[in-house]
Design a protein around this motif. Structure first.
Motif, PDB file in Angstrom:
ATOM      1  N   PRO A  29       0.807  -1.226   0.000  1.00  0.00           N
ATOM      2  CA  PRO A  29       0.000   0.000   0.000  1.00  0.00           C
ATOM      3  C   PRO A  29       0.844   1.281   0.000  1.00  0.00           C
ATOM      4  O   PRO A  29       0.525   2.239  -0.726  1.00  0.00           O
ATOM      5  CB  PRO A  29      -0.829  -0.142   1.282  1.00  0.00           C
ATOM      6  CG  PRO A  29      -0.955  -1.622   1.469  1.00  0.00           C
ATOM      7  CD  PRO A  29       0.363  -2.172   1.053  1.00  0.00           C
ATOM      8  N   ALA A  30       1.922   1.298   0.787  1.00  0.00           N
ATOM      9  CA  ALA A  30       2.806   2.476   0.797  1.00  0.00           C
ATOM     10  C   ALA A  30       3.499   2.637  -0.558  1.00  0.00           C
ATOM     11  O   ALA A  30       3.688   3.764  -1.045  1.00  0.00           O
ATOM     12  CB  ALA A  30       3.844   2.339   1.914  1.00  0.00           C
ATOM     13  N   LEU A  31       3.878   1.520  -1.154  1.00  0.00           N
ATOM     14  CA  LEU A  31       4.493   1.576  -2.486  1.00  0.00           C
ATOM     15  C   LEU A  31       3.533   2.185  -3.495  1.00  0.00           C
ATOM     16  O   LEU A  31       3.926   3.037  -4.309  1.00  0.00           O
ATOM     17  CB  LEU A  31       4.889   0.164  -2.932  1.00  0.00           C
ATOM     18  CG  LEU A  31       5.333   0.028  -4.396  1.00  0.00           C
ATOM     19  CD1 LEU A  31       6.600   0.834  -4.657  1.00  0.00           C
ATOM     20  CD2 LEU A  31       5.530  -1.442  -4.755  1.00  0.00           C
ATOM     21  N   ASN A  32       2.287   1.781  -3.461  1.00  0.00           N
ATOM     22  CA  ASN A  32       1.319   2.287  -4.433  1.00  0.00           C
ATOM     23  C   ASN A  32       1.079   3.784  -4.273  1.00  0.00           C
ATOM     24  O   ASN A  32       0.898   4.497  -5.264  1.00  0.00           O
ATOM     25  CB  ASN A  32       0.017   1.505  -4.315  1.00  0.00           C
ATOM     26  CG  ASN A  32       0.137   0.114  -4.912  1.00  0.00           C
ATOM     27  OD1 ASN A  32       0.981  -0.118  -5.775  1.00  0.00           O
ATOM     28  ND2 ASN A  32      -0.694  -0.807  -4.460  1.00  0.00           N
ATOM     29  N   THR A  33       1.079   4.251  -3.040  1.00  0.00           N
ATOM     30  CA  THR A  33       0.980   5.696  -2.812  1.00  0.00           C
ATOM     31  C   THR A  33       2.165   6.408  -3.440  1.00  0.00           C
ATOM     32  O   THR A  33       2.024   7.465  -4.074  1.00  0.00           O
ATOM     33  CB  THR A  33       0.919   5.996  -1.306  1.00  0.00           C
ATOM     34  OG1 THR A  33      -0.251   5.385  -0.754  1.00  0.00           O
ATOM     35  CG2 THR A  33       0.867   7.489  -1.044  1.00  0.00           C
ATOM     36  N   ALA A  34       3.349   5.822  -3.280  1.00  0.00           N
ATOM     37  CA  ALA A  34       4.567   6.419  -3.835  1.00  0.00           C
ATOM     38  C   ALA A  34       4.566   6.381  -5.363  1.00  0.00           C
ATOM     39  O   ALA A  34       5.024   7.322  -6.024  1.00  0.00           O
ATOM     40  CB  ALA A  34       5.793   5.703  -3.283  1.00  0.00           C
ATOM     41  N   ILE A  35       4.057   5.294  -5.951  1.00  0.00           N
ATOM     42  CA  ILE A  35       3.966   5.200  -7.410  1.00  0.00           C
ATOM     43  C   ILE A  35       3.033   6.281  -7.955  1.00  0.00           C
ATOM     44  O   ILE A  35       3.340   6.952  -8.944  1.00  0.00           O
ATOM     45  CB  ILE A  35       3.484   3.798  -7.835  1.00  0.00           C
ATOM     46  CG1 ILE A  35       4.568   2.751  -7.542  1.00  0.00           C
ATOM     47  CG2 ILE A  35       3.122   3.778  -9.328  1.00  0.00           C
ATOM     48  CD1 ILE A  35       4.110   1.317  -7.770  1.00  0.00           C
ATOM     49  N   HIS A  36       1.901   6.450  -7.299  1.00  0.00           N
ATOM     50  CA  HIS A  36       0.953   7.484  -7.723  1.00  0.00           C
ATOM     51  C   HIS A  36       1.601   8.859  -7.687  1.00  0.00           C
ATOM     52  O   HIS A  36       1.475   9.655  -8.633  1.00  0.00           O
ATOM     53  CB  HIS A  36      -0.287   7.451  -6.826  1.00  0.00           C
ATOM     54  CG  HIS A  36      -1.404   8.312  -7.324  1.00  0.00           C
ATOM     55  ND1 HIS A  36      -2.408   8.777  -6.497  1.00  0.00           N
ATOM     56  CD2 HIS A  36      -1.671   8.801  -8.559  1.00  0.00           C
ATOM     57  CE1 HIS A  36      -3.245   9.513  -7.210  1.00  0.00           C
ATOM     58  NE2 HIS A  36      -2.820   9.541  -8.454  1.00  0.00           N
ATOM     59  N   SER A  37       2.317   9.148  -6.606  1.00  0.00           N
ATOM     60  CA  SER A  37       2.999  10.437  -6.475  1.00  0.00           C
ATOM     61  C   SER A  37       4.067  10.604  -7.553  1.00  0.00           C
ATOM     62  O   SER A  37       4.230  11.691  -8.124  1.00  0.00           O
ATOM     63  CB  SER A  37       3.637  10.567  -5.092  1.00  0.00           C
ATOM     64  OG  SER A  37       2.648  10.562  -4.077  1.00  0.00           O
ATOM     65  N   MET A  38       4.799   9.544  -7.828  1.00  0.00           N
ATOM     66  CA  MET A  38       5.852   9.596  -8.842  1.00  0.00           C
ATOM     67  C   MET A  38       5.286   9.976 -10.200  1.00  0.00           C
ATOM     68  O   MET A  38       5.806  10.873 -10.877  1.00  0.00           O
ATOM     69  CB  MET A  38       6.544   8.235  -8.927  1.00  0.00           C
ATOM     70  CG  MET A  38       7.577   8.121 -10.045  1.00  0.00           C
ATOM     71  SD  MET A  38       8.137   6.411 -10.329  1.00  0.00           S
ATOM     72  CE  MET A  38       6.672   5.702 -11.138  1.00  0.00           C
ATOM     73  N   VAL A  39       4.204   9.310 -10.595  1.00  0.00           N
ATOM     74  CA  VAL A  39       3.601   9.592 -11.900  1.00  0.00           C
ATOM     75  C   VAL A  39       3.055  11.020 -11.936  1.00  0.00           C
ATOM     76  O   VAL A  39       3.225  11.738 -12.929  1.00  0.00           O
ATOM     77  CB  VAL A  39       2.495   8.571 -12.218  1.00  0.00           C
ATOM     78  CG1 VAL A  39       1.743   8.958 -13.482  1.00  0.00           C
ATOM     79  CG2 VAL A  39       3.087   7.172 -12.355  1.00  0.00           C
ATOM     80  N   LYS A  40       2.429  11.424 -10.852  1.00  0.00           N
ATOM     81  CA  LYS A  40       1.865  12.781 -10.791  1.00  0.00           C
ATOM     82  C   LYS A  40       2.952  13.835 -10.914  1.00  0.00           C
ATOM     83  O   LYS A  40       2.800  14.838 -11.621  1.00  0.00           O
ATOM     84  CB  LYS A  40       1.097  12.955  -9.477  1.00  0.00           C
ATOM     85  CG  LYS A  40       0.304  14.252  -9.388  1.00  0.00           C
ATOM     86  CD  LYS A  40      -0.524  14.285  -8.115  1.00  0.00           C
ATOM     87  CE  LYS A  40      -1.342  15.573  -8.042  1.00  0.00           C
ATOM     88  NZ  LYS A  40      -2.153  15.622  -6.789  1.00  0.00           N
ATOM     89  N   GLU A  41       4.077  13.611 -10.250  1.00  0.00           N
ATOM     90  CA  GLU A  41       5.188  14.561 -10.299  1.00  0.00           C
ATOM     91  C   GLU A  41       5.827  14.631 -11.681  1.00  0.00           C
ATOM     92  O   GLU A  41       6.351  15.679 -12.082  1.00  0.00           O
ATOM     93  CB  GLU A  41       6.244  14.185  -9.253  1.00  0.00           C
ATOM     94  CG  GLU A  41       5.808  14.461  -7.819  1.00  0.00           C
ATOM     95  CD  GLU A  41       6.716  13.805  -6.791  1.00  0.00           C
ATOM     96  OE1 GLU A  41       7.784  13.276  -7.198  1.00  0.00           O
ATOM     97  OE2 GLU A  41       6.366  13.836  -5.598  1.00  0.00           O
ATOM     98  N   MET A  42       5.785  13.546 -12.423  1.00  0.00           N
ATOM     99  CA  MET A  42       6.347  13.560 -13.780  1.00  0.00           C
ATOM    100  C   MET A  42       5.546  14.475 -14.697  1.00  0.00           C
ATOM    101  O   MET A  42       6.082  15.036 -15.655  1.00  0.00           O
ATOM    102  CB  MET A  42       6.373  12.142 -14.351  1.00  0.00           C
ATOM    103  CG  MET A  42       7.439  11.269 -13.721  1.00  0.00           C
ATOM    104  SD  MET A  42       7.464   9.603 -14.441  1.00  0.00           S
ATOM    105  CE  MET A  42       8.859   8.909 -13.564  1.00  0.00           C
ATOM    106  N   ASN A  43       4.263  14.609 -14.432  1.00  0.00           N
ATOM    107  CA  ASN A  43       3.413  15.535 -15.179  1.00  0.00           C
ATOM    108  C   ASN A  43       3.575  15.344 -16.696  1.00  0.00           C
ATOM    109  O   ASN A  43       3.736  16.298 -17.449  1.00  0.00           O
ATOM    110  CB  ASN A  43       3.734  16.983 -14.782  1.00  0.00           C
ATOM    111  CG  ASN A  43       2.673  17.959 -15.259  1.00  0.00           C
ATOM    112  OD1 ASN A  43       1.506  17.610 -15.402  1.00  0.00           O
ATOM    113  ND2 ASN A  43       3.077  19.195 -15.517  1.00  0.00           N
TER     114      ASN A  43
END
Length: 235
Positions: free
Chosen positions: A171-185
């Motif tokens: 679950p923590a990994l998935n939160t981090a993946i979501h943030s990573m993709v969002k930051e890539m914009n």
């Protein structure tokens, strides 16, 4: 006078040819839904499938074949299920870090238009693996984009598992993946929430990790919805 006209005509033709070449090679050029696209499934055993469980590739292929999309699966490995064969880059038992090490070689040989990245398993909670997985995924995405800027990468929040405490980090990994993709914009790097509505009690086999037939269908349906939305065609 004729020589001058000829020189101007040659220059004009050269300018037109250069412009057309630049337009064709433009990194931002959108993939055409009218031509055949290639797809690379990238991950571990959940992508590859196995003797006792199901790969999402096969139901996804069925969904795509019933649509208007022309998509061909490619990759260095192949899986066979009920007589059907599909190619991919799923490596059972391997980590995101392993995929990051081989992605240059794999993608050089199989430069797919569409990439489905589902990788995050095969670690233990004691390793505190989240940062390492995120760094590996960033390297994978960067390598693909350097080689083919027009590539579209669908990045999954990986399916959760009941094999605990081993996979408590997911679950923590998935939160981090979501943030990573969002930051890539980047509109061509797309987050696909495979964790959403996923229940390992319902969708996995006895090992509480790998998808059963219903689970494979659910994963495929989410990939299909994301691909279909991006290509902007009716299902």
């Amino acid at each position: 006078m004729n020589r001058t006209i000829l020189t101007i005509s040659i220059r004009t033709c050269c300018i037109v040819l250069i412009a057309l070449t630049l337009q064709a090679c433009s990194p931002g050029k959108k993939l055409s839904k009218d031509k055949e696209l290639t797809l690379l499934g990238l991950g571990d055993s959940i992508t590859e499938g196995g003797p006792e469980f199901f790969s999402y590739l096969f139901p996804l292929d069925s969904m795509l074949s019933r649509s208007d999309h022309k998509i061909r699966f490619i990759g260095p490995r192949r899986s066979v299920q009920q007589g059907d064969t599909l190619y991919h880059s799923g490596f059972s038992g391997k980590t995101a870090e392993y995929l990051a090490k081989i992605i240059d070689s794999v993608y050089t040989s199989f430069p797919a238009d569409l990439i489905l990245l589902h990788s995050g398993h095969n670690h233990f909670i004691e390793e505190a693996p989240v940062n390492g997985i995120i760094n590996a995924q960033k390297k994978i995405i960067q390598t693909i984009k350097e080689k083919k800027p027009a590539a579209v990468i669908f990045v999954a929040a990986v399916i959760t598992a009941g094999k605990l405490p081993k996979y408590e980090y997911i679950p923590a990994l998935n939160t981090a993946i979501h943030s990573m993709v969002k930051e890539m914009n980047d509109p061509s790097v797309i987050f696909v929430d495979q964790q959403d509505q996923w229940d390992w009690n319902t969708y996995t086999i006895h090992d509480k990790v790998h998808p059963n037939r219903a689970g494979a269908n659910m994963i495929a349906a989410k990939w299909y919805a994301a691909i279909n939305k991006f290509l902007k065609t009716k299902p």
